[in-house]
Each structure stands twice: as C-alpha cells, then as structure tokens.
Write a protein that holds these residues in place. Structure first.
Motif, mmCIF file in Angstrom:
data_model
loop_
_atom_site.group_PDB
_atom_site.id
_atom_site.type_symbol
_atom_site.label_atom_id
_atom_site.label_comp_id
_atom_site.label_asym_id
_atom_site.label_seq_id
_atom_site.Cartn_x
_atom_site.Cartn_y
_atom_site.Cartn_z
ATOM 1 N N MET A 184 0.548 -1.331 0.100
ATOM 2 C CA MET A 184 0.337 0.067 -0.120
ATOM 3 C C MET A 184 0.205 1.629 -0.076
ATOM 4 O O MET A 184 2.131 1.246 0.022
ATOM 5 N N LYS A 185 -0.121 2.680 0.058
ATOM 6 C CA LYS A 185 0.825 3.613 -0.382
ATOM 7 C C LYS A 185 0.035 4.384 0.565
ATOM 8 O O LYS A 185 -0.822 4.740 0.487
ATOM 9 N N SER A 186 0.823 5.510 1.251
ATOM 10 C CA SER A 186 0.580 6.814 2.154
ATOM 11 C C SER A 186 -0.641 7.514 0.993
ATOM 12 O O SER A 186 -1.964 8.115 1.402
ATOM 13 N N THR A 187 -0.476 7.133 0.271
ATOM 14 C CA THR A 187 -1.511 7.583 -0.719
ATOM 15 C C THR A 187 -2.998 7.191 -1.157
ATOM 16 O O THR A 187 -4.481 7.866 -0.871
ATOM 17 N N THR A 227 10.635 -0.768 4.139
ATOM 18 C CA THR A 227 12.924 -0.773 3.555
ATOM 19 C C THR A 227 12.625 -1.027 2.034
ATOM 20 O O THR A 227 13.955 0.396 1.556
ATOM 21 N N VAL A 228 12.449 -1.087 1.267
ATOM 22 C CA VAL A 228 12.102 -0.972 -0.061
ATOM 23 C C VAL A 228 12.897 0.288 -0.811
ATOM 24 O O VAL A 228 12.906 1.057 -1.281
ATOM 25 N N ASP A 229 11.040 0.614 -0.814
ATOM 26 C CA ASP A 229 10.698 2.541 -1.426
ATOM 27 C C ASP A 229 9.668 3.480 -0.953
ATOM 28 O O ASP A 229 9.204 2.568 -0.176
ATOM 29 N N ASP A 230 9.960 4.374 -0.316
ATOM 30 C CA ASP A 230 9.181 5.269 0.769
ATOM 31 C C ASP A 230 7.886 5.555 0.187
ATOM 32 O O ASP A 230 7.621 6.147 0.633
ATOM 33 N N SER A 231 8.052 5.509 -0.738
ATOM 34 C CA SER A 231 6.603 5.613 -1.824
ATOM 35 C C SER A 231 5.698 4.427 -1.308
ATOM 36 O O SER A 231 4.611 5.078 -1.016
ATOM 37 N N PHE A 232 6.249 3.503 -0.799
ATOM 38 C CA PHE A 232 5.129 2.497 0.345
ATOM 39 C C PHE A 232 4.834 2.895 1.349
ATOM 40 O O PHE A 232 6.287 2.804 1.628
ATOM 41 N N ILE A 233 3.633 1.771 1.698
ATOM 42 C CA ILE A 233 3.828 2.097 3.459
ATOM 43 C C ILE A 233 3.718 0.685 4.145
ATOM 44 O O ILE A 233 3.354 0.113 3.637
#
Length: 346
Positions: A39-42, A64-70
């Motif tokens: 999921m994403k913060s959006t 931990t992989v990509d900060d566009s995901f949470i």
C-alpha cells in the motif's frame, strides 16, 4: 492534517527496531494486515478524505524497499495502529496488549498479494548491502587510525562558530519530531521528509568517507544546540541506523548534513559551507601509504551498493504490479476501505 513518516526497521539491519517502543505501547488497539499489503500513503489519504471526522495526524511506516510504499500507519487521536504482518514480528517483543488480524484475501478477489520474485530481489539487495558494509568498514578502520584529534577539535570549533554565530532567531516554524529517520528509494538513499529542508537557508555540509567520528561530531553539535535551548531534529541513515545523517535546527533555519556515499548533498544556498573531513582531519601521509587498500575496498563497496540498488529497483517493479492488481482495481479499494471503517467504528 499533519503527516509524519518514519521507519520501523532498517533494510541493512532488519532486526534492529527503529520506532520507539513508547509509541507502540501507547496504542489503544493494533490491527495486523494478513497477508502483508502493498500500500501507499496516498491510499490512506484517499480513505481519510472520505471520513466525516478525519484524524488529526497520521504516522506512516515507510517500506524498507521504497518510501513511496508504507508498511503501516497510526492515526491520532484514536491511537490505532494498522501494520503489515511481517512488521509485527519485530514489534512482538514490545507489544504488551493483544492485536487483531484483518484478513485481506476476500477484499481483493483472489489477486496475488505476494510475489516470490520480489522477496528474492529484496534478499539479494540486503546481501549486497551487507557485503558493501564489510568493505566500507575496512576504509573506516584505516581512516580512524589516521584521525588527528587536535584537528577534529578545531573542526568542531569552526562548525560551532559558523552555526551559532548569528543571534537572529526565526520564529514560526513548527517543531519537527526528534529521531526522524531518513528513508531511501529504489533510486538510492534519500530523506523521507526532505521537505523539512525547505525552511533551511544555511547548510553545513560534511564531506569525506563515512567515518564514525563524523557521527560523534554531529551528536556533539546536537547536544550543544539543545543546551542552548534550540529544538534539534535528527535524521538517521536508513542503511546504518546508528549514524546521524542530518541535524535540523528550524529556529536557525540551519542544517548540518553528512554528505558521504551513497548519498551526496551539494551547496545550493549562498550561506552553505562545505567542511571536508578527510582533507582537514586525517593524516595524509598515513592515508597515502595505504592507498591501494583504500581504493580496493572503496571500489568493492561501490560495486556492491550498485548491485543492491539494482535489486531494489527490480523489487520495486514487482511491488508496483502487486499494488496495481489490488488497491488500484475497481472494487478492491472499496473493500479495503470497508475493513478500515469497521475498525474505526468498533
């Protein structure tokens, strides 16, 4: 609504908890997504926008992989935590109350929530970063043997003088959270809340090879600023979570930035100043005698870091696909929101 971003754990040191246990134990209830949800913060912002009584603030747990995901989030003042199942593994030793599982498979109508290729890519990245750290430690060890302590003291005095020379205080900037952890994306390490630097008009940029002495210096500067009554926010390295990357002092509109590989910060403001640790504080004769060892270890470090980043990019592609198949499909998001609303009203 205020939004904060933080790490629960480091990609390089996954067993090291980065979130305060005090925060965890303040929760009134903890909900665990099962299986893990990409999921994403959006996505959460989209849900919150539909609420008649939106929360005052949200803390996002960055992936931990990509900060566009949470990997999860906390909503206040409800003190409700929603978190992926793999994260609760690292929190279980600190969670003293029960938590409830949210079964997700029925919400996404059979869409795959996991991907073997993604897990393999993440593991390969972790291995490469670990190999890189071993070579970086060789360079660090040589540099530590070359540190001139008298020069370090003068270096600290120069930084202190430059940072605190102005008595002008800029009012009106909100207090940033302490222990504000940096993040990274599949494109390389970045700062999760880089927007915090938009108020900064004076950066003290520390260059050179990553060295524990520089983290100690940053810690000393932070202590000095705190003793003088300033609010200091610390951003820690996402790969080496014991190392401070940035000190933010909003009242002075100033930041002290550790600009070393694998990330780099360059001067952008007229008041920015670069302090080069290697040139100023290391015994050059000692370094020169061990140049071959330094060059070999540095080269291998860079190779492993590049390979690790390539693996993160591969993992990110898998994550994008899983996210598309779940939360971006018609009807799937509504099912997910329905479960969140049930938790909120219970």
């Amino acid at each position: 609504m205020e939004r904060n971003h933080m790490f629960v754990r480091s990609l390089l040191e996954p067993n090291k908890l980065l979130i305060s246990t005090t925060v965890v134990n303040r929760m009134s209830r903890i909900y665990v997504f099962q299986p893990d949800l990409i999921m994403k913060s959006t996505d959460i912002d989209r849900w919150v926008a539909q609420l008649n009584d939106p929360p005052e603030s949200i803390d996002y747990f960055l992936n931990t992989v990509d900060d566009s995901f949470i990997d999860g989030f906390i909503i206040y003042p409800h003190h409700l935590m929603f978190v992926n199942k793999h994260v609760i593994t690292y929190l279980s030793n600190f969670v003293f109350g029960p938590y409830e599982y949210i079964e997700l498979r029925d919400s996404f109508k059979g869409a795959a929530l996991t991907n073997k290729g993604m897990d393999q890519a993440i593991q390969h990245a972790q291995d490469q970063f670990q190999f890189g750290k071993e070579h970086l430690n060789i360079v660090r060890s040589i540099h530590n043997q070359s540190v001139r302590k008298t020069c370090v003291k003068q270096w600290c005095d120069d930084i202190h003088q430059y940072l605190f020379s102005s008595n002008h205080i800029h009012e009106g900037h909100r207090e940033l959270p302490n222990a504000y952890y940096g993040s990274h994306s599949s494109k390389g390490p970045v700062f999760a809340n880089f927007n915090a630097l938009k108020y900064i008009h004076k950066q003290l940029i520390l260059k050179g090879v990553s060295n524990p002495t520089k983290s100690h210096i940053l810690a000393r500067i932070a202590q000095s600023a705190t003793e003088q009554g300033y609010v200091v926010s610390k951003l820690y390295c996402p790969l080496y979570p014991d190392d401070i990357d940035v000190l933010l002092i909003p009242e002075l509109e100033a930041a002290v930035v550790d600009s070393v590989p694998p990330h780099s910060i360059e001067p952008v403001n007229p008041k920015d100043r670069v302090f080069h640790f290697d040139h100023d504080c290391l015994e050059q004769t000692t370094l020169f005698s061990q140049t071959p060892e330094i060059n070999e270890a540095s080269s291998k470090y860079s190779q492993h870091m590049r390979q690790g980043m390539l693996s993160l990019q591969k993992a990110k592609k898998y994550m994008d696909q899983v996210h598309y198949n779940t939360l971006e499909q018609d009807g799937h998001f509504e099912g997910f929101v329905g479960k969140l609303n049930q938790c909120l009203s219970s």
